[in-house]
Design a protein around this motif. Structure first.
Motif, PDB file in Angstrom:
ATOM      1  N   GLU A   1       6.875   2.067   1.309  1.00  0.00           N
ATOM      2  CA  GLU A   1       8.257   1.682   1.598  1.00  0.00           C
ATOM      3  C   GLU A   1       8.365   0.182   1.854  1.00  0.00           C
ATOM      4  OE1 GLU A   1      10.617   4.541   4.198  1.00  0.00           O
ATOM      5  OE2 GLU A   1       8.558   5.101   4.719  1.00  0.00           O
ATOM      6  N   PHE A   2       7.267  -0.432   2.250  1.00  0.00           N
ATOM      7  CA  PHE A   2       7.267  -1.849   2.619  1.00  0.00           C
ATOM      8  C   PHE A   2       6.627  -2.740   1.557  1.00  0.00           C
ATOM      9  CE2 PHE A   2       7.725   0.577   6.450  1.00  0.00           C
ATOM     10  CZ  PHE A   2       8.552  -0.175   7.265  1.00  0.00           C
ATOM     11  N   TYR A   3       6.156  -2.155   0.450  1.00  0.00           N
ATOM     12  CA  TYR A   3       5.536  -2.946  -0.613  1.00  0.00           C
ATOM     13  C   TYR A   3       6.532  -3.940  -1.216  1.00  0.00           C
ATOM     14  CZ  TYR A   3       1.429   0.199  -0.994  1.00  0.00           C
ATOM     15  OH  TYR A   3       0.291   0.925  -0.764  1.00  0.00           O
ATOM     16  N   SER A   4       6.029  -5.090  -1.608  1.00  0.00           N
ATOM     17  CA  SER A   4       6.850  -6.048  -2.344  1.00  0.00           C
ATOM     18  C   SER A   4       7.297  -5.408  -3.649  1.00  0.00           C
ATOM     19  CB  SER A   4       6.041  -7.315  -2.627  1.00  0.00           C
ATOM     20  OG  SER A   4       6.842  -8.266  -3.310  1.00  0.00           O
ATOM     21  N   LYS A   5       8.555  -5.573  -3.990  1.00  0.00           N
ATOM     22  CA  LYS A   5       9.120  -4.865  -5.130  1.00  0.00           C
ATOM     23  C   LYS A   5       8.744  -5.451  -6.492  1.00  0.00           C
ATOM     24  CE  LYS A   5      12.992  -2.989  -2.466  1.00  0.00           C
ATOM     25  NZ  LYS A   5      12.401  -1.636  -2.391  1.00  0.00           N
ATOM     26  N   ASP A   6       7.876  -6.457  -6.500  1.00  0.00           N
ATOM     27  CA  ASP A   6       7.398  -6.995  -7.786  1.00  0.00           C
ATOM     28  C   ASP A   6       6.057  -6.386  -8.190  1.00  0.00           C
ATOM     29  OD1 ASP A   6       5.810  -8.147  -5.865  1.00  0.00           O
ATOM     30  OD2 ASP A   6       6.005 -10.199  -6.624  1.00  0.00           O
TER      31      ASP A   6
ATOM     32  N   LYS B   1       2.392  -5.250  -4.002  1.00  0.00           N
ATOM     33  CA  LYS B   1       2.098  -4.512  -2.768  1.00  0.00           C
ATOM     34  C   LYS B   1       2.112  -5.455  -1.568  1.00  0.00           C
ATOM     35  CE  LYS B   1      -0.276  -0.662  -4.987  1.00  0.00           C
ATOM     36  NZ  LYS B   1      -1.482   0.206  -5.016  1.00  0.00           N
ATOM     37  N   PHE B   2       0.949  -5.717  -0.929  1.00  0.00           N
ATOM     38  CA  PHE B   2       0.917  -6.587   0.236  1.00  0.00           C
ATOM     39  C   PHE B   2       0.204  -7.918  -0.050  1.00  0.00           C
ATOM     40  CE2 PHE B   2       1.029  -2.564   3.074  1.00  0.00           C
ATOM     41  CZ  PHE B   2       2.418  -2.584   3.088  1.00  0.00           C
ATOM     42  N   THR B   3       0.117  -8.281  -1.294  1.00  0.00           N
ATOM     43  CA  THR B   3      -0.543  -9.533  -1.663  1.00  0.00           C
ATOM     44  C   THR B   3       0.483 -10.578  -2.100  1.00  0.00           C
ATOM     45  OG1 THR B   3      -0.834  -8.896  -3.992  1.00  0.00           O
ATOM     46  CG2 THR B   3      -2.569  -8.260  -2.445  1.00  0.00           C
ATOM     47  N   GLY B   4       0.028 -11.831  -2.139  1.00  0.00           N
ATOM     48  CA  GLY B   4       0.886 -12.913  -2.625  1.00  0.00           C
ATOM     49  C   GLY B   4       1.862 -13.449  -1.604  1.00  0.00           C
ATOM     50  N   GLY B   5       1.654 -13.106  -0.318  1.00  0.00           N
ATOM     51  CA  GLY B   5       2.544 -13.600   0.725  1.00  0.00           C
ATOM     52  C   GLY B   5       2.031 -14.876   1.361  1.00  0.00           C
ATOM     53  N   LYS B   6       2.581 -15.208   2.506  1.00  0.00           N
ATOM     54  CA  LYS B   6       2.181 -16.437   3.192  1.00  0.00           C
ATOM     55  C   LYS B   6       1.006 -16.236   4.146  1.00  0.00           C
ATOM     56  CE  LYS B   6       6.118 -19.373   2.594  1.00  0.00           C
ATOM     57  NZ  LYS B   6       6.920 -20.468   3.191  1.00  0.00           N
ATOM     58  N   VAL B   7       0.574 -14.979   4.308  1.00  0.00           N
ATOM     59  CA  VAL B   7      -0.659 -14.657   5.020  1.00  0.00           C
ATOM     60  C   VAL B   7      -1.405 -13.650   4.161  1.00  0.00           C
ATOM     61  CG1 VAL B   7       0.175 -15.137   7.363  1.00  0.00           C
ATOM     62  CG2 VAL B   7       0.564 -12.880   6.368  1.00  0.00           C
ATOM     63  N   ASN B   8      -2.672 -13.402   4.467  1.00  0.00           N
ATOM     64  CA  ASN B   8      -3.462 -12.533   3.605  1.00  0.00           C
ATOM     65  C   ASN B   8      -3.036 -11.061   3.709  1.00  0.00           C
ATOM     66  OD1 ASN B   8      -4.933 -11.233   5.777  1.00  0.00           O
ATOM     67  ND2 ASN B   8      -6.251 -13.048   5.890  1.00  0.00           N
ATOM     68  N   GLU B   9      -3.537 -10.271   2.784  1.00  0.00           N
ATOM     69  CA  GLU B   9      -3.143  -8.870   2.680  1.00  0.00           C
ATOM     70  C   GLU B   9      -3.395  -8.092   3.970  1.00  0.00           C
ATOM     71  OE1 GLU B   9      -3.978  -5.020  -0.292  1.00  0.00           O
ATOM     72  OE2 GLU B   9      -5.222  -6.831  -0.423  1.00  0.00           O
ATOM     73  N   GLN B  10      -4.539  -8.329   4.588  1.00  0.00           N
ATOM     74  CA  GLN B  10      -4.883  -7.618   5.825  1.00  0.00           C
ATOM     75  C   GLN B  10      -3.889  -7.936   6.929  1.00  0.00           C
ATOM     76  OE1 GLN B  10      -8.860  -8.404   7.244  1.00  0.00           O
ATOM     77  NE2 GLN B  10      -8.693  -6.990   8.951  1.00  0.00           N
ATOM     78  N   ALA B  11      -3.517  -9.210   7.049  1.00  0.00           N
ATOM     79  CA  ALA B  11      -2.550  -9.617   8.074  1.00  0.00           C
ATOM     80  C   ALA B  11      -1.181  -9.007   7.798  1.00  0.00           C
ATOM     81  CB  ALA B  11      -2.454 -11.136   8.127  1.00  0.00           C
ATOM     82  N   VAL B  12      -0.778  -9.004   6.536  1.00  0.00           N
ATOM     83  CA  VAL B  12       0.505  -8.403   6.170  1.00  0.00           C
ATOM     84  C   VAL B  12       0.539  -6.935   6.565  1.00  0.00           C
ATOM     85  CG1 VAL B  12       1.955  -7.659   4.239  1.00  0.00           C
ATOM     86  CG2 VAL B  12       1.055  -9.977   4.279  1.00  0.00           C
ATOM     87  N   LYS B  13      -0.529  -6.213   6.250  1.00  0.00           N
ATOM     88  CA  LYS B  13      -0.566  -4.779   6.538  1.00  0.00           C
ATOM     89  C   LYS B  13      -0.479  -4.513   8.037  1.00  0.00           C
ATOM     90  CE  LYS B  13      -2.899  -0.506   5.204  1.00  0.00           C
ATOM     91  NZ  LYS B  13      -4.018   0.099   4.418  1.00  0.00           N
ATOM     92  N   GLU B  14      -1.186  -5.302   8.835  1.00  0.00           N
ATOM     93  CA  GLU B  14      -1.127  -5.117  10.282  1.00  0.00           C
ATOM     94  C   GLU B  14       0.269  -5.461  10.806  1.00  0.00           C
ATOM     95  OE1 GLU B  14      -1.961  -4.430  14.308  1.00  0.00           O
ATOM     96  OE2 GLU B  14      -2.771  -3.633  12.430  1.00  0.00           O
ATOM     97  N   ASN B  15       0.876  -6.499  10.261  1.00  0.00           N
ATOM     98  CA  ASN B  15       2.232  -6.863  10.674  1.00  0.00           C
ATOM     99  C   ASN B  15       3.232  -5.766  10.322  1.00  0.00           C
ATOM    100  OD1 ASN B  15       1.225  -9.289  11.596  1.00  0.00           O
ATOM    101  ND2 ASN B  15       1.891 -10.472   9.820  1.00  0.00           N
ATOM    102  N   VAL B  16       3.064  -5.192   9.143  1.00  0.00           N
ATOM    103  CA  VAL B  16       3.934  -4.089   8.720  1.00  0.00           C
ATOM    104  C   VAL B  16       3.759  -2.895   9.659  1.00  0.00           C
ATOM    105  CG1 VAL B  16       4.267  -2.328   6.924  1.00  0.00           C
ATOM    106  CG2 VAL B  16       4.142  -4.749   6.300  1.00  0.00           C
ATOM    107  N   ARG B  17       2.513  -2.624  10.026  1.00  0.00           N
ATOM    108  CA  ARG B  17       2.247  -1.501  10.938  1.00  0.00           C
ATOM    109  C   ARG B  17       2.997  -1.689  12.257  1.00  0.00           C
ATOM    110  NH1 ARG B  17      -1.591   0.587  14.889  1.00  0.00           N
ATOM    111  NH2 ARG B  17      -2.432  -1.496  15.303  1.00  0.00           N
ATOM    112  N   ARG B  18       2.979  -2.894  12.767  1.00  0.00           N
ATOM    113  CA  ARG B  18       3.686  -3.154  14.026  1.00  0.00           C
ATOM    114  C   ARG B  18       5.195  -2.970  13.860  1.00  0.00           C
ATOM    115  NH1 ARG B  18       0.615  -8.068  17.247  1.00  0.00           N
ATOM    116  NH2 ARG B  18      -1.510  -7.356  16.872  1.00  0.00           N
TER     117      ARG B  18
END
Length: 235
Positions: A113-118, A121-138
């Motif tokens: 539900e939170f994946y980037s629509k392009d 998924k959780f890559t290509g952001g301003k922080v790494n994939e692991q950080a994005v996933k933990e932020n999404v979890r919170r």
């Protein structure tokens, strides 16, 4: 000589994986004054219970069980039919784990539900994939609280994490909090945007933006992260 039945039982014992293996292992009762990583996990899970009424406050995820954490625990306990003692023992542990899914997400929200629509998924952001996933979890845990406060009404995530590329494509701000995984655009079944806005003010969200024409509310936790937008924005 070992019988075939005994041998078979031994094999089953060796390969059996408990169904509760995914649940967080609360190894002690937690109370005000305690410190540690388990306190941090607790704070993540009760962060959406930051206030009873609209208030610019949030639960610090610092591993120190202080007054703010205790108050949030009491609200959580009361909402889930437990005695609001502020002490986190087996019954509260069980309620917290009941809201946890096997893949690390929460009961009512999925990673996709939170994946980037392009498609990134959780890559290509301003922080790494692991950080994005933990932020999404919170963010999920705060939304679990918001859903509960809304009377268990379904919460739809229109936009979660956005890659830098996708954020640019949709005209997002250059420092959009979506690019870190700390933001979501949501709708709540049967709720107006203004009603969602008021509810969001109780859930520890420091960024709240209403989009009346599109019928959704933007929520984020900008003040909790060193991402360059550390001031309250309720608009």
């Amino acid at each position: 000589m070992m019988s075939m039945l005994t041998a078979f039982a031994l094999i089953l014992t060796m390969i059996y994986i408990p169904s509760t293996a995914d649940a967080y292992n609360w190894s002690r009762t937690l109370k005000k004054g305690d410190k540690g990583n388990d306190v941090k996990e607790l704070q993540i899970r009760v962060a959406g219970w930051a206030a009873d009424s609209p208030s610019k406050t949030y639960v610090s995820v610092d591993g120190q069980f202080g007054a703010g954490t205790e108050a949030a625990v009491k609200r959580f306990q009361k909402a889930y039919g437990l005695k609001p003692t502020g002490i986190v023992g087996p019954e509260t542990h069980a309620k917290l784990n009941a809201l946890e899914d096997a893949d690390g997400s929460t009961k009512h929200f999925n990673w996709n539900e939170f994946y980037s629509k392009d498609g990134s998924k959780f890559t290509g952001g301003k922080v790494n994939e692991q950080a994005v996933k933990e932020n999404v979890r919170r963010t999920m845990w705060k939304l679990e609280a918001m859903r509960k406060k809304a009377g268990e009404r379904a919460v739809t995530v229109n936009s979660g994490f956005r890659s830098i590329k996708h954020n640019k494509k949709v005209g997002g701000a250059s420092n959009s909090q979506h690019q870190y995984g700390i933001a979501a655009d949501i709708k709540i079944k049967g709720y107006s945007v203004s009603k969602m806005f008021e509810l969001g003010k109780t859930c520890g969200f420091s960024g709240l933006l209403t989009y009346e024409a599109k019928g959704f509310l933007h929520v984020d936790s900008r003040i909790e992260y060193p991402y360059g937008a550390q001031s309250w924005l309720w608009k």
